[in-house]
Design an enzyme around this catalytic site. Structure first.
Site, PDB file in Angstrom:
ATOM      1  N   ARG A  12     -79.656 -47.542  71.688  1.00 11.05           N
ATOM      2  CA  ARG A  12     -80.484 -48.576  72.556  1.00 11.05           C
ATOM      3  C   ARG A  12     -81.674 -48.824  71.979  1.00 11.05           C
ATOM      4  NH1 ARG A  12     -81.461 -46.357  77.591  1.00 11.05           N
ATOM      5  NH2 ARG A  12     -80.740 -44.141  77.256  1.00 11.05           N
ATOM      6  N   ILE A  14     -85.449 -49.628  70.928  1.00 14.91           N
ATOM      7  CA  ILE A  14     -85.774 -49.427  69.469  1.00 14.91           C
ATOM      8  C   ILE A  14     -84.953 -48.878  68.629  1.00 14.91           C
ATOM      9  CG2 ILE A  14     -87.824 -48.235  68.066  1.00 14.91           C
ATOM     10  CD1 ILE A  14     -89.589 -48.143  70.821  1.00 14.91           C
ATOM     11  N   ASN A  82     -85.666 -40.949  66.174  1.00 14.22           N
ATOM     12  CA  ASN A  82     -86.260 -41.920  66.999  1.00 14.22           C
ATOM     13  C   ASN A  82     -85.758 -41.554  68.735  1.00 14.22           C
ATOM     14  OD1 ASN A  82     -86.504 -44.946  68.176  1.00 14.22           O
ATOM     15  ND2 ASN A  82     -84.494 -44.546  68.785  1.00 14.22           N
ATOM     16  N   GLY A  84     -85.576 -40.031  71.925  1.00 17.78           N
ATOM     17  CA  GLY A  84     -86.634 -39.507  73.052  1.00 17.78           C
ATOM     18  C   GLY A  84     -86.452 -39.683  74.435  1.00 17.78           C
ATOM     19  N   GLN A 144     -98.206 -37.274  81.822  1.00 19.52           N
ATOM     20  CA  GLN A 144     -97.239 -37.180  80.710  1.00 19.52           C
ATOM     21  C   GLN A 144     -97.657 -35.897  79.646  1.00 19.52           C
ATOM     22  OE1 GLN A 144     -96.565 -40.831  78.525  1.00 19.52           O
ATOM     23  NE2 GLN A 144     -94.871 -41.162  79.606  1.00 19.52           N
ATOM     24  N   TYR A 147     -94.882 -35.334  77.560  1.00 17.85           N
ATOM     25  CA  TYR A 147     -94.562 -36.257  76.388  1.00 17.85           C
ATOM     26  C   TYR A 147     -95.769 -36.218  75.308  1.00 17.85           C
ATOM     27  CZ  TYR A 147     -92.929 -40.849  74.837  1.00 17.85           C
ATOM     28  OH  TYR A 147     -92.613 -42.244  74.155  1.00 17.85           O
ATOM     29  N   TYR A 179     -96.648 -49.835  73.948  1.00 17.49           N
ATOM     30  CA  TYR A 179     -95.642 -50.071  74.942  1.00 17.49           C
ATOM     31  C   TYR A 179     -94.581 -51.150  74.567  1.00 17.49           C
ATOM     32  CZ  TYR A 179     -97.796 -46.973  78.164  1.00 17.49           C
ATOM     33  OH  TYR A 179     -98.206 -45.622  78.754  1.00 17.49           O
TER      34      TYR A 179
HETATM   35  P1  NDP Z   1     -84.452 -45.793  75.270  1.00 21.23           P
HETATM   36  O1  NDP Z   1     -84.588 -44.948  76.513  1.00 21.23           O
HETATM   37  O2  NDP Z   1     -84.416 -47.110  75.217  1.00 21.23           O
HETATM   38  O3  NDP Z   1     -83.274 -45.181  74.213  1.00 21.23           O
HETATM   39  C1  NDP Z   1     -83.562 -43.565  74.055  1.00 21.23           C
HETATM   40  C2  NDP Z   1     -82.240 -43.511  73.052  1.00 21.23           C
HETATM   41  O4  NDP Z   1     -82.158 -42.022  72.520  1.00 21.23           O
HETATM   42  C3  NDP Z   1     -81.018 -43.626  73.507  1.00 21.23           C
HETATM   43  O5  NDP Z   1     -80.117 -43.814  72.434  1.00 21.23           O
HETATM   44  C4  NDP Z   1     -80.561 -42.224  74.064  1.00 21.23           C
HETATM   45  O6  NDP Z   1     -78.962 -42.009  73.888  1.00 21.23           O
HETATM   46  C5  NDP Z   1     -81.065 -41.254  72.794  1.00 21.23           C
HETATM   47  N1  NDP Z   1     -81.344 -40.098  73.215  1.00 21.23           N
HETATM   48  C6  NDP Z   1     -81.881 -39.619  74.244  1.00 21.23           C
HETATM   49  N2  NDP Z   1     -81.730 -37.798  74.329  1.00 21.23           N
HETATM   50  C7  NDP Z   1     -80.960 -37.659  73.423  1.00 21.23           C
HETATM   51  C8  NDP Z   1     -80.591 -36.334  72.867  1.00 21.23           C
HETATM   52  N3  NDP Z   1     -80.891 -35.308  73.542  1.00 21.23           N
HETATM   53  N4  NDP Z   1     -79.796 -36.511  71.954  1.00 21.23           N
HETATM   54  C9  NDP Z   1     -79.421 -37.748  71.271  1.00 21.23           C
HETATM   55  N5  NDP Z   1     -79.953 -38.892  71.429  1.00 21.23           N
HETATM   56  C10 NDP Z   1     -80.779 -38.697  72.561  1.00 21.23           C
HETATM   57  O7  NDP Z   1     -85.660 -45.475  74.465  1.00 21.23           O
HETATM   58  P2  NDP Z   1     -86.737 -46.303  73.653  1.00 21.23           P
HETATM   59  O8  NDP Z   1     -85.932 -47.168  72.447  1.00 21.23           O
HETATM   60  O9  NDP Z   1     -87.732 -46.824  74.363  1.00 21.23           O
HETATM   61  O10 NDP Z   1     -87.525 -45.246  72.770  1.00 21.23           O
HETATM   62  C11 NDP Z   1     -87.070 -44.908  71.566  1.00 21.23           C
HETATM   63  C12 NDP Z   1     -88.309 -43.866  70.960  1.00 21.23           C
HETATM   64  O11 NDP Z   1     -89.510 -44.535  70.997  1.00 21.23           O
HETATM   65  C13 NDP Z   1     -88.563 -42.643  71.707  1.00 21.23           C
HETATM   66  O12 NDP Z   1     -88.818 -41.676  71.076  1.00 21.23           O
HETATM   67  C14 NDP Z   1     -89.717 -42.943  72.605  1.00 21.23           C
HETATM   68  O13 NDP Z   1     -90.348 -42.014  72.783  1.00 21.23           O
HETATM   69  C15 NDP Z   1     -90.443 -43.714  71.554  1.00 21.23           C
HETATM   70  N6  NDP Z   1     -91.540 -44.860  72.169  1.00 21.23           N
HETATM   71  C16 NDP Z   1     -91.088 -45.666  73.059  1.00 21.23           C
HETATM   72  C17 NDP Z   1     -91.963 -46.354  73.729  1.00 21.23           C
HETATM   73  C18 NDP Z   1     -91.641 -47.613  74.573  1.00 21.23           C
HETATM   74  O14 NDP Z   1     -92.548 -48.269  75.056  1.00 21.23           O
HETATM   75  N7  NDP Z   1     -90.483 -47.893  74.704  1.00 21.23           N
HETATM   76  C19 NDP Z   1     -93.303 -46.319  73.082  1.00 21.23           C
HETATM   77  C20 NDP Z   1     -93.552 -45.293  72.445  1.00 21.23           C
HETATM   78  C21 NDP Z   1     -92.758 -44.611  71.869  1.00 21.23           C
HETATM   79  P3  NDP Z   1     -78.241 -42.022  75.397  1.00 21.23           P
HETATM   80  O15 NDP Z   1     -78.223 -43.735  75.420  1.00 21.23           O
HETATM   81  O16 NDP Z   1     -76.871 -41.559  75.151  1.00 21.23           O
HETATM   82  O17 NDP Z   1     -79.125 -41.604  76.410  1.00 21.23           O
END
Ligand code: NDP
Length: 240
Positions: A12, A14, A82, A84, A144, A147, A179
């Site tokens: 999903r 990023i 990635n 998170g 946060q 976080y 963001y």
């Molecule tokens: P999303 O919430 O869109 O997607 C998160 C992804 O991480 C999903 O594929 C999810 O799997 C997976 N995931 C969560 N927990 C676990 C776990 N325990 N084991 C394996 N996979 C896991 O996140 P974003 O795309 O927004 O963010 C991606 C990264 O970028 C993160 O690290 C986030 O902190 C960082 N980030 C994001 C920002 C933003 O503005 N969006 C800004 C700065 C950093 P599932 O679908 O199964 O839940």
């Protein structure tokens, strides 16, 4: 044989953009996810990229899954940490679970995955590790503490591991997104998000592709002299 890239949380947001970009560049890409099977199935249907479920906060499960990936696709030469989550709340309301879930999923996961690939990377004399941090790990953010601590930890993790890998052809870098328009940010209340966008000099949220392009550069051969660095991709929100 093309290099094998593992992208955690690749199904999903990023992560999906990173997977798609790396596949386009000819890598053999494997995505990981945590629990959302429907999203993972839809991702694989859209992209043709396999999605493998394991919890990156679980050391043994991660080790076993990465061994299986090596058997099925080849050893992981490119690792993008990635995955998170957020569990926001001010300190005076935050539970231990909120703290611990975020630290385990966002930071301990980097140890778990990197530990499972580092020996092979060192032996082969090549490896690329890119950790996804955050502007909020650089600048802090209200609500946060968990976080920001995890993401800030990622930046230290990156610099320390980079020093260890440098002589072995293993580069370790971080990307610190601002963001970005994904499910994670769509969960932020609209009025709060509006205020956040007002603090971004380029005047918009980031797109997942903005981050994917940066990761693609850092894992490429063109970036072989870059290690231990954090590339901020935040529209000028925080100049660090
Ligand atoms: P999303 O919430 O869109 O997607 C998160 C992804 O991480 C999903 O594929 C999810 O799997 C997976 N995931 C969560 N927990 C676990 C776990 N325990 N084991 C394996 N996979 C896991 O996140 P974003 O795309 O927004 O963010 C991606 C990264 O970028 C993160 O690290 C986030 O902190 C960082 N980030 C994001 C920002 C933003 O503005 N969006 C800004 C700065 C950093 P599932 O679908 O199964 O839940």
């Amino acid at each position: 044989m093309s290099r094998v890239a593992l992208v955690t949380g690749g199904t999903r947001g990023i992560g999906e953009a990173i997977c798609t970009k790396l596949k386009l560049k000819g890598y053999t890409v494997v995505a990981n996810y945590g629990g959302n099977d429907l999203a993972a199935e839809a991702f694989t249907e859209r992209t043709g990229i396999p999605a493998i479920k394991f919890d990156v906060s679980d050391f043994e499960a991660t080790k076993a899954a990465i061994e299986q990936i090596a058997q099925d696709f080849g050893p992981v030469e490119i690792l993008v940490n990635n995955a998170g989550i957020t569990r926001d709340g001010t300190m005076h309301r935050m539970t231990f679970e909120q703290w611990n879930d975020v630290i385990q999923t966002n930071l301990t996961s980097c140890f778990n995955t990197s530990r499972a690939v580092i020996d092979g990377m060192r032996e082969r004399g090549f490896g690329r590790i890119v950790n996804v941090g955050s502007v909020n790990g650089q600048a802090g953010q209200y609500g946060q503490v968990n976080y920001a601590s995890a993401k800030s930890g990622i930046h230290g993790f990156t610099k320390a591991l980079a020093q260890e890998g440098a002589a072995k052809g293993v580069t370790v870098n971080a990307v610190a997104p601002g963001y970005v328009d994904t499910d994670m940010v769509r969960a932020v209340p609209a009025d709060v998000l509006e205020k956040i966008i007002a603090t971004i000099p380029v005047g918009r949220l980031g797109k997942p592709e903005d981050i994917a392009r940066t990761v693609e550069f850092l894992v490429s051969d063109n970036a072989d002299f870059i290690t231990g660095s954090t590339l901020s991709v935040n529209g000028g929100q925080h100049m660090y």
